[in-house]
Each structure stands twice: as structure tokens, then as C-alpha cells.
Design a protein around this motif. Sequence first.
Motif, PDB file in Angstrom:
ATOM      1  N   PRO A  53       1.021  -1.026   0.270  1.00 26.04           N
ATOM      2  CA  PRO A  53       0.192   0.059  -0.255  1.00 26.04           C
ATOM      3  C   PRO A  53       0.788   1.281   0.517  1.00 26.04           C
ATOM      4  CG  PRO A  53      -0.402  -1.528   2.272  1.00 26.04           C
ATOM      5  CD  PRO A  53       0.657  -2.304   1.250  1.00 26.04           C
ATOM      6  N   GLU A  54       1.780   1.586   0.779  1.00 31.60           N
ATOM      7  CA  GLU A  54       2.948   2.429   0.909  1.00 31.60           C
ATOM      8  C   GLU A  54       4.121   1.860  -0.448  1.00 31.60           C
ATOM      9  OE1 GLU A  54       3.639   4.128   4.689  1.00 31.60           O
ATOM     10  OE2 GLU A  54       3.363   1.767   5.035  1.00 31.60           O
ATOM     11  N   ASP A  55       5.228   3.231  -0.522  1.00 26.76           N
ATOM     12  CA  ASP A  55       5.924   3.133  -1.449  1.00 26.76           C
ATOM     13  C   ASP A  55       6.758   2.241  -1.495  1.00 26.76           C
ATOM     14  OD1 ASP A  55       7.875   3.515  -3.505  1.00 26.76           O
ATOM     15  OD2 ASP A  55       7.969   5.598  -3.173  1.00 26.76           O
ATOM     16  N   PRO A  56       7.417   1.381  -1.517  1.00 27.03           N
ATOM     17  CA  PRO A  56       8.527   0.096  -1.274  1.00 27.03           C
ATOM     18  C   PRO A  56       9.989   1.275  -1.307  1.00 27.03           C
ATOM     19  CG  PRO A  56       7.217  -0.344  -2.557  1.00 27.03           C
ATOM     20  CD  PRO A  56       6.838   0.805  -2.546  1.00 27.03           C
ATOM     21  N   GLU A  57       9.571   1.958  -2.426  1.00 26.16           N
ATOM     22  CA  GLU A  57      11.451   2.450  -2.624  1.00 26.16           C
ATOM     23  C   GLU A  57      11.205   3.831  -2.233  1.00 26.16           C
ATOM     24  OE1 GLU A  57      11.054   2.178  -6.831  1.00 26.16           O
ATOM     25  OE2 GLU A  57      12.480   0.265  -6.646  1.00 26.16           O
ATOM     26  N   ARG A  58      11.058   4.121  -1.510  1.00 26.93           N
ATOM     27  CA  ARG A  58      11.251   5.637   0.019  1.00 26.93           C
ATOM     28  C   ARG A  58      12.021   6.132   0.182  1.00 26.93           C
ATOM     29  NH1 ARG A  58       7.915   7.522   5.024  1.00 26.93           N
ATOM     30  NH2 ARG A  58       9.218   8.877   4.821  1.00 26.93           N
ATOM     31  N   GLY A  59      12.712   4.185   0.961  1.00 28.99           N
ATOM     32  CA  GLY A  59      13.978   4.587   1.821  1.00 28.99           C
ATOM     33  C   GLY A  59      15.050   4.623   0.578  1.00 28.99           C
ATOM     34  N   LEU A  60      15.020   3.863  -0.899  1.00 28.38           N
ATOM     35  CA  LEU A  60      15.860   3.297  -1.485  1.00 28.38           C
ATOM     36  C   LEU A  60      16.038   4.905  -2.453  1.00 28.38           C
ATOM     37  CD1 LEU A  60      16.728   1.476  -3.388  1.00 28.38           C
ATOM     38  CD2 LEU A  60      15.548   1.633  -4.777  1.00 28.38           C
ATOM     39  N   ARG A  61      15.050   5.618  -2.196  1.00 27.89           N
ATOM     40  CA  ARG A  61      15.183   6.844  -2.776  1.00 27.89           C
ATOM     41  C   ARG A  61      16.558   8.399  -2.626  1.00 27.89           C
ATOM     42  NH1 ARG A  61      10.338   8.232  -6.710  1.00 27.89           N
ATOM     43  NH2 ARG A  61       8.814   6.092  -6.163  1.00 27.89           N
ATOM     44  N   ALA A  62      16.297   8.114  -1.127  1.00 31.77           N
ATOM     45  CA  ALA A  62      17.466   8.461  -0.093  1.00 31.77           C
ATOM     46  C   ALA A  62      18.839   8.519  -0.719  1.00 31.77           C
ATOM     47  CB  ALA A  62      17.316   8.424   0.981  1.00 31.77           C
ATOM     48  N   LEU A  63      19.032   6.518  -1.409  1.00 31.97           N
ATOM     49  CA  LEU A  63      20.461   6.909  -1.798  1.00 31.97           C
ATOM     50  C   LEU A  63      21.575   7.158  -2.437  1.00 31.97           C
ATOM     51  CD1 LEU A  63      20.882   2.531  -2.051  1.00 31.97           C
ATOM     52  CD2 LEU A  63      21.558   4.321   0.502  1.00 31.97           C
ATOM     53  N   SER A  64      20.337   8.937  -3.298  1.00 31.11           N
ATOM     54  CA  SER A  64      20.827   9.084  -4.311  1.00 31.11           C
ATOM     55  C   SER A  64      22.253  10.682  -4.514  1.00 31.11           C
ATOM     56  CB  SER A  64      19.297  10.082  -5.273  1.00 31.11           C
ATOM     57  OG  SER A  64      18.773  10.768  -4.496  1.00 31.11           O
ATOM     58  N   ARG A  65      21.385  10.889  -2.528  1.00 34.39           N
ATOM     59  CA  ARG A  65      22.174  11.912  -1.421  1.00 34.39           C
ATOM     60  C   ARG A  65      23.434  11.561  -1.621  1.00 34.39           C
ATOM     61  NH1 ARG A  65      18.069  13.301   3.282  1.00 34.39           N
ATOM     62  NH2 ARG A  65      16.048  12.793   2.101  1.00 34.39           N
ATOM     63  N   ASN A  66      24.192   9.964  -1.968  1.00 36.58           N
ATOM     64  CA  ASN A  66      25.746   9.526  -1.905  1.00 36.58           C
ATOM     65  C   ASN A  66      25.995   9.617  -3.549  1.00 36.58           C
ATOM     66  OD1 ASN A  66      28.489   8.015  -1.947  1.00 36.58           O
ATOM     67  ND2 ASN A  66      27.155   6.712   0.055  1.00 36.58           N
ATOM     68  N   PRO A  67      27.138  10.413  -3.669  1.00 33.09           N
ATOM     69  CA  PRO A  67      27.566  10.973  -4.939  1.00 33.09           C
ATOM     70  C   PRO A  67      28.085   9.842  -5.592  1.00 33.09           C
ATOM     71  CG  PRO A  67      28.386  11.627  -3.263  1.00 33.09           C
ATOM     72  CD  PRO A  67      28.064  11.136  -3.004  1.00 33.09           C
ATOM     73  N   ARG A  68      28.016   8.441  -4.882  1.00 28.77           N
ATOM     74  CA  ARG A  68      28.984   7.339  -5.360  1.00 28.77           C
ATOM     75  C   ARG A  68      27.550   6.079  -5.509  1.00 28.77           C
ATOM     76  NH1 ARG A  68      33.791   5.834  -2.158  1.00 28.77           N
ATOM     77  NH2 ARG A  68      33.717   4.429  -2.789  1.00 28.77           N
ATOM     78  N   ALA A  69      26.569   6.611  -5.624  1.00 26.85           N
ATOM     79  CA  ALA A  69      25.644   5.330  -5.668  1.00 26.85           C
ATOM     80  C   ALA A  69      25.190   5.376  -7.339  1.00 26.85           C
ATOM     81  CB  ALA A  69      24.063   5.483  -5.082  1.00 26.85           C
ATOM     82  N   PRO A  70      24.698   4.821  -7.681  1.00 30.21           N
ATOM     83  CA  PRO A  70      24.240   4.592  -8.356  1.00 30.21           C
ATOM     84  C   PRO A  70      22.641   5.428  -9.370  1.00 30.21           C
ATOM     85  CG  PRO A  70      23.308   2.562  -7.766  1.00 30.21           C
ATOM     86  CD  PRO A  70      24.295   3.416  -6.809  1.00 30.21           C
ATOM     87  N   ARG A  71      22.607   5.617 -10.546  1.00 33.79           N
ATOM     88  CA  ARG A  71      21.387   6.498 -10.670  1.00 33.79           C
ATOM     89  C   ARG A  71      20.240   5.853 -11.125  1.00 33.79           C
ATOM     90  NH1 ARG A  71      23.073  10.541  -7.588  1.00 33.79           N
ATOM     91  NH2 ARG A  71      24.541   8.907  -7.107  1.00 33.79           N
ATOM     92  N   PHE A  72      18.692   6.445 -10.406  1.00 33.04           N
ATOM     93  CA  PHE A  72      17.475   5.531 -10.482  1.00 33.04           C
ATOM     94  C   PHE A  72      16.458   6.257 -12.034  1.00 33.04           C
ATOM     95  CE2 PHE A  72      18.775   4.944  -6.145  1.00 33.04           C
ATOM     96  CZ  PHE A  72      19.273   3.199  -5.451  1.00 33.04           C
ATOM     97  N   GLU A  73      16.058   5.264 -12.443  1.00 38.54           N
ATOM     98  CA  GLU A  73      15.477   6.088 -13.394  1.00 38.54           C
ATOM     99  C   GLU A  73      13.959   6.155 -13.311  1.00 38.54           C
ATOM    100  OE1 GLU A  73      16.370   7.100 -16.357  1.00 38.54           O
ATOM    101  OE2 GLU A  73      18.383   5.778 -16.402  1.00 38.54           O
ATOM    102  N   ASP A  74      13.213   7.270 -13.543  1.00 43.91           N
ATOM    103  CA  ASP A  74      11.760   7.807 -13.321  1.00 43.91           C
ATOM    104  C   ASP A  74      11.173   7.339 -13.973  1.00 43.91           C
ATOM    105  OD1 ASP A  74       9.485   9.653 -11.887  1.00 43.91           O
ATOM    106  OD2 ASP A  74       9.591   9.800 -14.237  1.00 43.91           O
TER     107      ASP A  74
END
Length: 504
Positions: free
Chosen positions: A433-454
Motif C-alpha cells: 500500500p505504501e511506496d516500497p522504494e521511499r527509503g531507496l530514493r534517499a541513496l541518491s544523496r550519496n554521489p557514489r550510488a548509481p542513479r535510478f530512473e524515473d
Amino acid sequence: MEFDTSPAAERRLTRSDTFAVGLFTVLYILQVAHAAVTRSFWLDELFTFYIVTMPDWAGMMDLIQRGPDQNPPLFYALTRLVVSVLGESEGAFRLPAMVGYWVLCVTLHLWVRLLGGGQTAALVAMTTPVFTNVVYYASEARPYGLMLGCFGAALVSYTLGDIFAQQPDYSRRAWLGLGASLSLAMAFHYLALIPIGCLWLMEACRTWRTRQWRWAVWAALCVPLVVLAYNWPVFTEQSKLPYWKTELHWFELPDFYRWMLGDWVCLAFLVMVGMAVLWEWRQRRTARETVSPGSRRNALEWLVLGLVLTFGLPAGWMGLMQVTGRTMFTPRYLLPAVAGLAILLTFGVRHLARCRARTLAAGIWMLLTVSTLWVSLQPWQLARPGIEEIVNLPNPTQPVVLNVPRFLTIKHYYRDQLPQVVHVLGMMTYRQPEDPERGLRALSRNPRAPRFEDRDSFLKTHSRFYYACHKSNKEVIQDLEELQLPVIRETDEYIVYEVFEPHF
């Protein structure tokens, strides 16, 4: 609390104990370090990696609160310190867990000796955690190994407090050690509260039996609640994230025990210990030997603790989750059960005759040596994840959409070698029922993390793409099959579909 009426001298460590711990340590390092340096990171370990490698402490704390992981900050702070000294290798990230799990094994050995148990009983306690599949968490960049080590230290402190009950200075130090150990366990993982609750139950039973409140002990047992209160703002922020698991079934409870005891080494170990216990029981029954009531009562208290940790903890947690409608039941939350198993096995061999004790000890050392050599003689080389399902596809330039665990792992180990690999937020994820990737989106704050597509931007840009789905994800496979998508490739673990515009 003693297993028997052995004199205090039998609770002293000898050169043989030192030798046993030293030999065990060598074999432990060979076995666990091999796994630590050769096994690639999986999803949760990559969460640890991206949190620890944030550019600054403020960014790390922000990602701890709002990112996909849900652990107290101390574990990440310690790992960051280790990595800053040793470098960003798999072994460095996993070193805290390796040390913590070793502390569990050694403290179980010390605990048995303090109770008056013999060297073989101590050896059984020390090696039980290594023979079970729980040893996997000795080489994982997560806080479970550290939590278990702290719990082992707490058992030793609890016992020392009983031994030195008539010496206030020493008993005070023991209770301080108990409070510090349990507080550290809570500071490494919130679910340390489960085994701590078992110690509360243990002390409550003793209080009821003796009709005496040991205020210093209760204070030490309740100190971890202060740590939980201190971390409460972080915990409440983390608890807003939806849990990844959507269903819970009762059959997961026996599955936990099958996982913990399912390795051939563990089965061989249990057979050896079981045969020794049966042999001893038959001999004592024939000889009609008796044990003093005081000894039986003291041993019974620790037998109850072993039963509570081994069976009560998993069953109680499952029952609580079923009643509350939560789904937080996974093997890694129940790892203290391995300490309970060690207690139960030690209880069974505490009275072995010398001949049988030596035979059992020789068998354990042989089994441990063979299993260690079997592992350590394998190549000491990092095994990168296989990519057979995503290479040499009919159109090599067409994007390949992967789920989060696979995408992060591939991007971490192959960097820019596979530019066609992407993860699209909100696409083909499990139902919740909730966004399961809410926490995952925050990884983009690390410049070394891979980028996710919208999702919307991706679909506007690409009219055709591949989707690689793991076979365990039944919900997504069902959705894809309902769309009648063509299967491009199938491996042992993955099915690759081709998605094109009419199916968007």
C-alpha cells in the motif's frame, strides 16, 4: 550458578583452555575470513556501504534516518572508523562482524568454564555457533555479529555476578559489565531487546524462587532501555519506512530451524554430541548415579534459558507478529537462538566421563579442521556476481530493467561496464500500500550510488526494453505472464522478458 558441585578450582582457566581458544581462533579466521573476502556484497551490505561512504558525518546520519536501512548509528560509525583505517574492501566492511561473532564463541567457552563445566563442554559451546548456518553472519557487513558478541559478554558478566555474590567489589564490576554489554547490544541493533527479554525472564524466575530482589541486577538489565530511548528519534523516523515483506506464514518457523541446522557439518556435529550424551546417559542409568538437589536446580535454571532462547524466542516472536499483524520475521532477527542451542548441547555433555569427553573433543576438532580446510583451500579471490542473463541479448543497446538487489550489486561490481542496466523506480515492484522504494530514493544523496530512473521519463524515452525478473518474485512474474510478454532468455534464477509499447 554451577552445573555441578565442582570445586572453584575447576572454574579456573588452564593452559589447555588457552590452547583450545588459540587453535579455535586460527581455524575460525581461516574459515570466516575466506567468506568475508571472497563473497560479493548483497543488498543490505550495499546499504551499509553507501551509508558508511557518505562524504561527511552529517550526510551519514541523514541517510541513516531517511535511507533504506533501519539500524542504530553506532554500527555505521564503527564500520566507518574501520574502513577509514583499512580501506574499502569487503574484508574491512565485514571485520566488525567477524570480531563480534568470535567474541560470542569465546565468551560461551568462558561461560561454561565459569559454571564449572569441563573443557569438552566448553569446546561444544564454543564451536556450536561455527557449525550452524548462523556463522554466515560472522562475515556479513551488518550489526548481527556485533550484537551476538555483546550478548555472549552479557552471559559471562551475569555469571560472574553470581560467582562473586559475596564479594561486593567484584560483583559490582560484573553488574556494570552486564549493563554495558547489553547496552552495546542494543546500540548495535534494536532487536537485541528480544534476547534481553529472555534475561529478564531468567531473573524474574530467580526472583520468584528466592523471594529476593537483586536491584543491581535489574538496574543492569534495564540500562539498555536508556539506549533505546536515546535512539528513539532516529528509530521513529526509520519506522516510517514500509517493511519489505508483505506476508507471514507459520511454516516460516520450522524453516528457520531447517536453515540453522541444515548444513552437513552441523548435522555431523549434532550426531556426535547426541551419541556422546546417549552413551553417558545409559552408563549413568546403569550405575544409578545421582546429582545433588542444589546442582540439579542450578543446572535447571540454565537449561530453561537454553530452551527459551532456542525455542521460545523464535516461537514467541512469530506469535507476536501474527497477533499484531506485522511481518518482521526473518532468520537474521532470531540469531540469538544459536546461543540457546549451545547452552542446550553444553547441558547435555556437562557430566561426560573422561574417556568419552576426550573422544568427543577429538571428533569435534577433526570435524572443525576438515570443514575449515574444505573452505580455506578454495581460491581466495573475490567472486563477482554472474551476469549471464543480461549479456549477449538480441539487442545489446536496449535497456535491461533489474530489481533493486540485482541492480545495486551489478552496478557496484561492474561500474560502467554494463550501461544498459537500469532500475526504474516504481516499475514492477512487489505490491504494497505504501511506496516500497521511499527509503531507496534517499541513496541518491550519496554521489557514489548509481542513479535510478524515473518511471514516466523512462517510458517516454524507451519504447522497448528487457525486464529480468528473479524466479522467486512470483507476483511480478504473474503480472508479466498476464501481459503475455515474450520470454527472451531463461536461466536457473532469472527470466528475461521483452516489454514494448502496447504493454505499458
